[in-house]
Write an enzyme that holds these catalytic residues in place. Structure first.
Site, PDB file in Angstrom:
ATOM      1  N   SER A   1      40.365  13.630 -23.380  1.00 53.90           N
ATOM      2  CA  SER A   1      39.339  14.609 -22.975  1.00 53.90           C
ATOM      3  C   SER A   1      40.020  15.810 -22.362  1.00 53.90           C
ATOM      4  CB  SER A   1      38.393  14.003 -21.942  1.00 53.90           C
ATOM      5  OG  SER A   1      37.558  15.013 -21.402  1.00 53.90           O
TER       6      SER A   1
ATOM      7  N   TYR B   1      37.333   9.217 -14.229  1.00 51.69           N
ATOM      8  CA  TYR B   1      37.289   9.644 -15.639  1.00 51.69           C
ATOM      9  C   TYR B   1      38.437  10.609 -15.949  1.00 51.69           C
ATOM     10  CZ  TYR B   1      35.515  11.542 -20.030  1.00 51.69           C
ATOM     11  OH  TYR B   1      35.385  11.925 -21.342  1.00 51.69           O
TER      12      TYR B   1
HETATM   13  N1  LIG Z   1      30.963  14.070 -25.703  1.00 46.58           N
HETATM   14  C1  LIG Z   1      31.860  14.796 -25.114  1.00 46.58           C
HETATM   15  O1  LIG Z   1      31.614  15.950 -24.807  1.00 46.58           O
HETATM   16  C2  LIG Z   1      33.242  14.238 -24.846  1.00 46.58           C
HETATM   17  C3  LIG Z   1      34.208  15.115 -24.342  1.00 46.58           C
HETATM   18  C4  LIG Z   1      35.485  14.639 -24.117  1.00 46.58           C
HETATM   19  C5  LIG Z   1      35.802  13.336 -24.413  1.00 46.58           C
HETATM   20  N2  LIG Z   1      34.842  12.486 -24.893  1.00 46.58           N
HETATM   21  C6  LIG Z   1      35.246  11.109 -25.196  1.00 46.58           C
HETATM   22  O2  LIG Z   1      34.803  10.758 -26.497  1.00 46.58           O
HETATM   23  C7  LIG Z   1      34.583   9.350 -26.569  1.00 46.58           C
HETATM   24  C8  LIG Z   1      33.174   9.099 -27.104  1.00 46.58           C
HETATM   25  O3  LIG Z   1      32.245   9.635 -26.168  1.00 46.58           O
HETATM   26  P1  LIG Z   1      30.766  10.084 -26.530  1.00 46.58           P
HETATM   27  O4  LIG Z   1      30.540  11.353 -25.810  1.00 46.58           O
HETATM   28  O5  LIG Z   1      30.538  10.007 -27.987  1.00 46.58           O
HETATM   29  O6  LIG Z   1      29.968   8.951 -25.723  1.00 46.58           O
HETATM   30  P2  LIG Z   1      28.696   8.074 -26.051  1.00 46.58           P
HETATM   31  O7  LIG Z   1      27.684   8.858 -26.810  1.00 46.58           O
HETATM   32  O8  LIG Z   1      28.316   7.477 -24.746  1.00 46.58           O
HETATM   33  O9  LIG Z   1      29.268   6.940 -27.021  1.00 46.58           O
HETATM   34  C9  LIG Z   1      30.103   5.935 -26.516  1.00 46.58           C
HETATM   35  C10 LIG Z   1      30.297   4.860 -27.584  1.00 46.58           C
HETATM   36  O10 LIG Z   1      31.138   3.842 -27.043  1.00 46.58           O
HETATM   37  C11 LIG Z   1      30.464   2.581 -27.084  1.00 46.58           C
HETATM   38  N3  LIG Z   1      30.863   1.788 -25.927  1.00 46.58           N
HETATM   39  C12 LIG Z   1      30.689   2.072 -24.617  1.00 46.58           C
HETATM   40  N4  LIG Z   1      31.162   1.094 -23.847  1.00 46.58           N
HETATM   41  C13 LIG Z   1      31.662   0.132 -24.702  1.00 46.58           C
HETATM   42  C14 LIG Z   1      32.275  -1.127 -24.522  1.00 46.58           C
HETATM   43  N5  LIG Z   1      32.457  -1.647 -23.298  1.00 46.58           N
HETATM   44  N6  LIG Z   1      32.657  -1.821 -25.623  1.00 46.58           N
HETATM   45  C15 LIG Z   1      32.466  -1.319 -26.868  1.00 46.58           C
HETATM   46  N7  LIG Z   1      31.886  -0.132 -27.093  1.00 46.58           N
HETATM   47  C16 LIG Z   1      31.488   0.589 -26.027  1.00 46.58           C
HETATM   48  C17 LIG Z   1      28.960   2.974 -27.041  1.00 46.58           C
HETATM   49  O11 LIG Z   1      28.099   1.959 -27.561  1.00 46.58           O
HETATM   50  P3  LIG Z   1      27.394   0.855 -26.580  1.00 46.58           P
HETATM   51  O12 LIG Z   1      26.811   1.612 -25.412  1.00 46.58           O
HETATM   52  O13 LIG Z   1      26.372   0.163 -27.435  1.00 46.58           O
HETATM   53  O14 LIG Z   1      28.490  -0.070 -26.165  1.00 46.58           O
HETATM   54  C18 LIG Z   1      28.988   4.184 -27.970  1.00 46.58           C
HETATM   55  O15 LIG Z   1      29.071   3.778 -29.319  1.00 46.58           O
HETATM   56  C19 LIG Z   1      34.813   8.816 -25.160  1.00 46.58           C
HETATM   57  O16 LIG Z   1      36.109   8.302 -25.043  1.00 46.58           O
HETATM   58  C20 LIG Z   1      34.657  10.054 -24.289  1.00 46.58           C
HETATM   59  O17 LIG Z   1      35.337   9.935 -23.067  1.00 46.58           O
HETATM   60  C21 LIG Z   1      33.568  12.900 -25.106  1.00 46.58           C
END
Ligand SMILES: NC(=O)c1ccc[n+]([C@@H]2O[C@H](COP(=O)([O-])OP(=O)(O)OC[C@H]3O[C@@H](n4cnc5c(N)ncnc54)[C@H](OP(=O)(O)O)[C@@H]3O)[C@@H](O)[C@H]2O)c1
Length: 265
Positions: free
Chosen positions: A152, A166
């Protein structure tokens, strides 16, 4: 040198953790649209199964759901065993599943620290360790296997929100990427990281009530990230075009990290 060869990922096998929504779904869609068989995992089984069916139908390619909680070592082992029962080898591991936690400094809880560090750092390490054999099976000097860790920009910049564990976890992901890259390049497994900026998802949406207008206004590119932005970068890293890129953390943030004025002072 043709684009169809340089960026070809057809007939490869990928694992995308957290593939049921958000950035993981975007990456999965990009793979499926380009002929990759994709295993996705998440905890909530109904949403995961529904998403796999939806994406398989939309892209006419196999998307296989494996419900699993990756936050524990047992969950990681269970997930790897399920993949081992289905595949002799895999080509790409995308360590995307992650969690965030915000709480004021004075009351920041141990639970908020452990939940984030366990999933974002510890599980990423042990999943990669346990997937090594599967990745090695498909790896060669000419066509290495790939691991992409989703970090991130909060691990590069100081975040505005009180997300202490985080941002520390994502800085750890970026450095662990280099350390793992050094270890695994010897076995023809290339490890890189992507540091996303704002992409619409449950995680980011929860922080802004799913209204991205202020974020868009502040972004140098005046928008949030799209599936094409993240999938394109992942496909580059996984294809022949990315086969000489090792241990990098590449931002995909519309220019926040490299052009924000506080970084130029
Ligand atoms: N969106 C952004 O702006 C952003 C920016 C920088 C970095 N990121 C990074 O990108 C990645 C994805 O984030 P996102 O924004 O797409 O988040 P999100 O919409 O919350 O999606 C998270 C995914 O991870 C799964 N997950 C969460 N806890 C889990 C566990 N214990 N075991 C297995 N699966 C799990 C969730 O499904 P379940 O809840 O069903 O488990 C979901 O499929 C993360 O690493 C985040 O830190 C995101």
């Amino acid at each position: 040198m043709k684009i169809t060869d340089l960026f070809n990922v057809k007939n490869k096998v990928a694992v995308v953790t957290g593939g049921s929504r958000g950035i993981g779904e975007m990456i999965t869609a990009g793979f499926l649209a380009n002929g990759v068989k994709v295993y996705i995992t998440a905890r909530k089984a109904p949403a995961l199964l529904e998403k796999a069916k939806e994406l398989s139908e939309k892209y006419e390619h196999e998307c296989i759901p494996i419900p699993c909680d990756l936050s524990t070592k047992e969950g990681v082992e269970d997930f790897v065993n399920q993949i081992v029962n289905k595949e002799n080898g895999i080509d790409f591991l995308i360590n995307n599943a992650g969690a965030a936690w915000g709480e004021p400094f004075e009351s920041f809880s141990e639970g908020g620290w452990d939940k984030v560090m366990d999933l974002n750092v510890k599980s990423l390490f042990f999943l990669t360790q346990k997937m090594k054999l599967l990745l090695t099976t498909n790896a060669s000097l000419d066509d290495p296997s790939r691991v992409i860790n989703i970090g991130s920009i909060d691990g590069l910049n100081v975040p505005a929100l009180p997300t202490f564990s985080y941002s520390a976890s994502k800085a750890a992901v970026h450095h662990l990427t280099r350390v793992l890259a050094a270890q695994l390049v010897k076995e023809n497994i290339l490890v890189n990281a992507i540091a996303p900026g704002p992409y619409p998802s449950n995680m980011l949406g929860a922080a802004v009530n799913h209204d991205y207008s202020e974020i868009e206004k502040r972004n140098p590119r005046k928008r949030v990230g799209t599936p094409e932005d993240i999938a394109g970068l992942v496909i580059f890293l996984c294809s022949r075009a990315g086969a000489y890129t090792v241990g990098e953390t590449i931002t995909s943030d519309g220019g926040i990290v490299k052009t924000a004025s506080h970084n130029l002072s």
